[in-house]
Design a protein around this motif. Structure first.
Motif, PDB file in Angstrom:
ATOM      1  N   GLY A  69       0.816  -1.213   0.000  1.00 59.80           N
ATOM      2  CA  GLY A  69       0.000   0.000   0.000  1.00 59.80           C
ATOM      3  C   GLY A  69       0.847   1.258   0.000  1.00 59.80           C
ATOM      4  N   PHE A  70       1.948   1.243   0.739  1.00 57.10           N
ATOM      5  CA  PHE A  70       2.848   2.392   0.737  1.00 57.10           C
ATOM      6  C   PHE A  70       3.449   2.613  -0.655  1.00 57.10           C
ATOM      7  CE2 PHE A  70       3.526   1.783   5.501  1.00 57.10           C
ATOM      8  CZ  PHE A  70       2.791   2.931   5.831  1.00 57.10           C
ATOM      9  N   SER A  74       3.108   5.871  -3.093  1.00 58.88           N
ATOM     10  CA  SER A  74       4.267   6.556  -3.675  1.00 58.88           C
ATOM     11  C   SER A  74       4.046   6.854  -5.155  1.00 58.88           C
ATOM     12  CB  SER A  74       5.519   5.693  -3.490  1.00 58.88           C
ATOM     13  OG  SER A  74       6.619   6.233  -4.186  1.00 58.88           O
ATOM     14  N   LEU A  75       3.578   5.865  -5.892  1.00 57.91           N
ATOM     15  CA  LEU A  75       3.320   6.066  -7.324  1.00 57.91           C
ATOM     16  C   LEU A  75       2.174   7.052  -7.545  1.00 57.91           C
ATOM     17  CD1 LEU A  75       3.704   2.369  -8.458  1.00 57.91           C
ATOM     18  CD2 LEU A  75       5.212   4.260  -9.071  1.00 57.91           C
ATOM     19  N   PRO A 244       2.655  20.635  -5.153  1.00 61.93           N
ATOM     20  CA  PRO A 244       3.440  19.657  -5.917  1.00 61.93           C
ATOM     21  C   PRO A 244       4.776  19.342  -5.260  1.00 61.93           C
ATOM     22  CG  PRO A 244       3.428  21.774  -7.033  1.00 61.93           C
ATOM     23  CD  PRO A 244       2.406  21.865  -5.940  1.00 61.93           C
ATOM     24  N   SER A 245       5.371  20.324  -4.567  1.00 65.66           N
ATOM     25  CA  SER A 245       6.630  20.053  -3.873  1.00 65.66           C
ATOM     26  C   SER A 245       6.411  19.037  -2.750  1.00 65.66           C
ATOM     27  CB  SER A 245       7.209  21.346  -3.302  1.00 65.66           C
ATOM     28  OG  SER A 245       7.457  22.288  -4.324  1.00 65.66           O
ATOM     29  N   SER A 246       5.305  19.189  -2.023  1.00 58.97           N
ATOM     30  CA  SER A 246       4.982  18.237  -0.957  1.00 58.97           C
ATOM     31  C   SER A 246       4.724  16.848  -1.526  1.00 58.97           C
ATOM     32  CB  SER A 246       3.764  18.715  -0.170  1.00 58.97           C
ATOM     33  OG  SER A 246       4.000  19.979   0.422  1.00 58.97           O
ATOM     34  N   LEU A 247       4.038  16.786  -2.662  1.00 61.17           N
ATOM     35  CA  LEU A 247       3.786  15.498  -3.302  1.00 61.17           C
ATOM     36  C   LEU A 247       5.086  14.820  -3.726  1.00 61.17           C
ATOM     37  CD1 LEU A 247       0.690  16.387  -5.520  1.00 61.17           C
ATOM     38  CD2 LEU A 247       0.706  14.841  -3.547  1.00 61.17           C
ATOM     39  N   ALA A 248       6.040  15.627  -4.225  1.00 65.66           N
ATOM     40  CA  ALA A 248       7.331  15.061  -4.629  1.00 65.66           C
ATOM     41  C   ALA A 248       8.069  14.472  -3.432  1.00 65.66           C
ATOM     42  CB  ALA A 248       8.178  16.141  -5.307  1.00 65.66           C
ATOM     43  N   VAL A 249       7.995  15.154  -2.289  1.00 62.50           N
ATOM     44  CA  VAL A 249       8.619  14.614  -1.070  1.00 62.50           C
ATOM     45  C   VAL A 249       7.892  13.358  -0.609  1.00 62.50           C
ATOM     46  CG1 VAL A 249       9.123  15.083   1.351  1.00 62.50           C
ATOM     47  CG2 VAL A 249       9.487  16.878  -0.355  1.00 62.50           C
ATOM     48  N   CYS A 253       8.923   9.546   0.501  1.00 57.84           N
ATOM     49  CA  CYS A 253       8.620   9.127   1.873  1.00 57.84           C
ATOM     50  C   CYS A 253       7.783   7.845   1.895  1.00 57.84           C
ATOM     51  CB  CYS A 253       7.890  10.245   2.615  1.00 57.84           C
ATOM     52  SG  CYS A 253       8.938  11.658   3.023  1.00 57.84           S
ATOM     53  N   PHE A 254       6.815   7.738   0.996  1.00 57.98           N
ATOM     54  CA  PHE A 254       6.010   6.519   0.947  1.00 57.98           C
ATOM     55  C   PHE A 254       6.837   5.323   0.484  1.00 57.98           C
ATOM     56  CE2 PHE A 254       2.048   9.246   0.721  1.00 57.98           C
ATOM     57  CZ  PHE A 254       1.527   8.763   1.918  1.00 57.98           C
ATOM     58  N   ASP A 255       7.771   5.565  -0.452  1.00 58.75           N
ATOM     59  CA  ASP A 255       8.641   4.472  -0.888  1.00 58.75           C
ATOM     60  C   ASP A 255       9.560   4.047   0.251  1.00 58.75           C
ATOM     61  OD1 ASP A 255       9.492   2.758  -3.071  1.00 58.75           O
ATOM     62  OD2 ASP A 255      11.373   3.866  -3.031  1.00 58.75           O
TER      63      ASP A 255
END
Length: 371
Positions: A69-70, A74-75, A244-249, A253-255
């Motif tokens: 799920g993580f 991430s994807l 979008p910057s938060s999404l990139a981080v 983080c999820f990976d």
């Protein structure tokens, strides 16, 4: 991307083709060497591999599902970054379509030597088929890559600092701090250019003089200018870029959470003091793309670093195998199926979009620049 005056249209396509042609022999040679080295290591470490497989046999399935799920989250964050950039530039492509494009591009990049260049060219064509202009499609790839790279660097800096000055990666600490200082300096210069219009205009004139001698620099300047204008029209200010910057981080983080969950699912104590540094250094090694999907490079780096931070060789191998199954091997067939579906779908660029995406001034409206 738009060509410079007197140039030709579709310069980005030619640049990608040139890149693929130039790197293909080197990638094949390096890939062959690393695969041969991986075979040798496998033969000489048979006992550890057998023990690692036995450890994987005892994996806790519910915890493994959490790890999967993580990886899916991430994807999803990676797709959301590109979706935001496309919408900011005026393209209306559904998030699920962008997600399928990301899955397919991930599979292409992970299956072929030099696959990142092939994946970029394929993503560019898919965005063009679905209405994004040449400038926007190319710039989304560039900006998404920049956000991803900067986010990974931030994680590396935090991880190395958190690992302390006496751990296994202590030698990397001065280099990371130096790079962080350079990044702060560059950001300060950029802020100064933004604050003082006269200095900005002079710097822009110098950049354009250099760009006149280089088609690629001209393409980059035009692409960034076009995206900047379109984003200001639809997303004024700096605050919207925090999303979008938060999404990139969060993508990284999820990976990372997937890796931690893999350790947890095997009943192994997580080396919290060094796991972030281990992950970031491994991802940087994999980002060199010396082999398809970082095969051999990621496995060797991750296993070695986990051993340095307290895991036994068998435990490190088991964690690495489990993580790579979720983050690479499972995604390959899913990505190729997604790519086949996108290729057979009816998405197409708007009529005359090639002509409308070239030769425009930066002052034109975002609505008129849509393909």
């Amino acid at each position: 991307m738009a060509g410079r005056p007197g140039g030709h249209k579709g310069a980005s396509r030619h640049a990608l083709a040139d890149a693929v042609t130039s790197v293909r022999p080197l990638w094949w040679a390096v890939s062959a060497l690393l695969v041969a080295a991986a075979v040798v290591v496998t033969l000489t470490r048979r006992h550890e591999l057998v023990t690692a497989v036995h450890l994987i046999d005892d994996v806790r399935l519910p915890r493994l599902l959490i790890a999967a799920g993580f990886e899916a989250a991430s994807l999803a964050c990676l797709a959301a970054v590109q979706h935001w950039l496309l919408r900011a530039g005026g393209a209306r492509i559904r998030l699920r379509v962008v997600g399928a494009v990301v899955l397919a591009a991930n599979a292409i990049a992970g299956a072929l030597p030099g696959g990142a260049a092939f994946a970029a060219a394929w993503v560019f064509r898919q965005f063009r088929r679905r209405g994004a202009g040449q400038v926007l499609a190319g710039t989304v790839l560039v900006v998404a890559g920049l956000l991803s790279g900067l986010s990974l660097f931030v994680l590396l800096m935090v991880g190395v600092l958190a690992a302390g000055s006496s751990g296994p990666v202590a030698g990397v600490r001065p280099v990371v701090i130096g790079l962080a200082a350079v990044a702060v300096l560059v950001a300060g210069v950029a802020a100064g250019l933004f604050r003082f219009p006269r200095v900005r205009r002079r710097a822009l004139r110098v950049w354009r003089r250099i760009g006149l001698r280089s088609r690629r620099l001209w393409d980059i300047e035009r692409a960034l200018s076009r995206l900047r204008h379109e984003v200001r029209t639809t997303r004024p200010g700096i605050r919207p870029w925090l999303w979008p910057s938060s999404l990139a981080v969060l993508n990284w983080c999820f990976d990372l959470a997937c890796l931690v969950a893999c350790v947890w699912s095997l009943g192994i104590a997580v080396p919290w003091h060094g796991v972030l540094a281990v992950y970031a250094l491994t991802q940087f090694a994999g980002s060199l793309r010396l082999t398809p999907g970082g095969l051999g490079v990621v496995e060797t780096s991750l296993t070695a670093l986990l051993v340095l931070y307290g895991l036994s060789t068998e435990q490190a191998i088991a964690v690495t195998l489990l993580y790579r199954v979720l983050s690479y091997w499972v995604l390959q067939p899913i990505g190729w199926v997604s790519g086949l579906g996108l290729t057979l779908s009816r998405g197409h660029a708007g009529p005359g979009s090639d002509d409308r995406s070239d030769g425009r001034s930066d002052g034109e409206s975002a609505a008129d620049s849509r393909a």
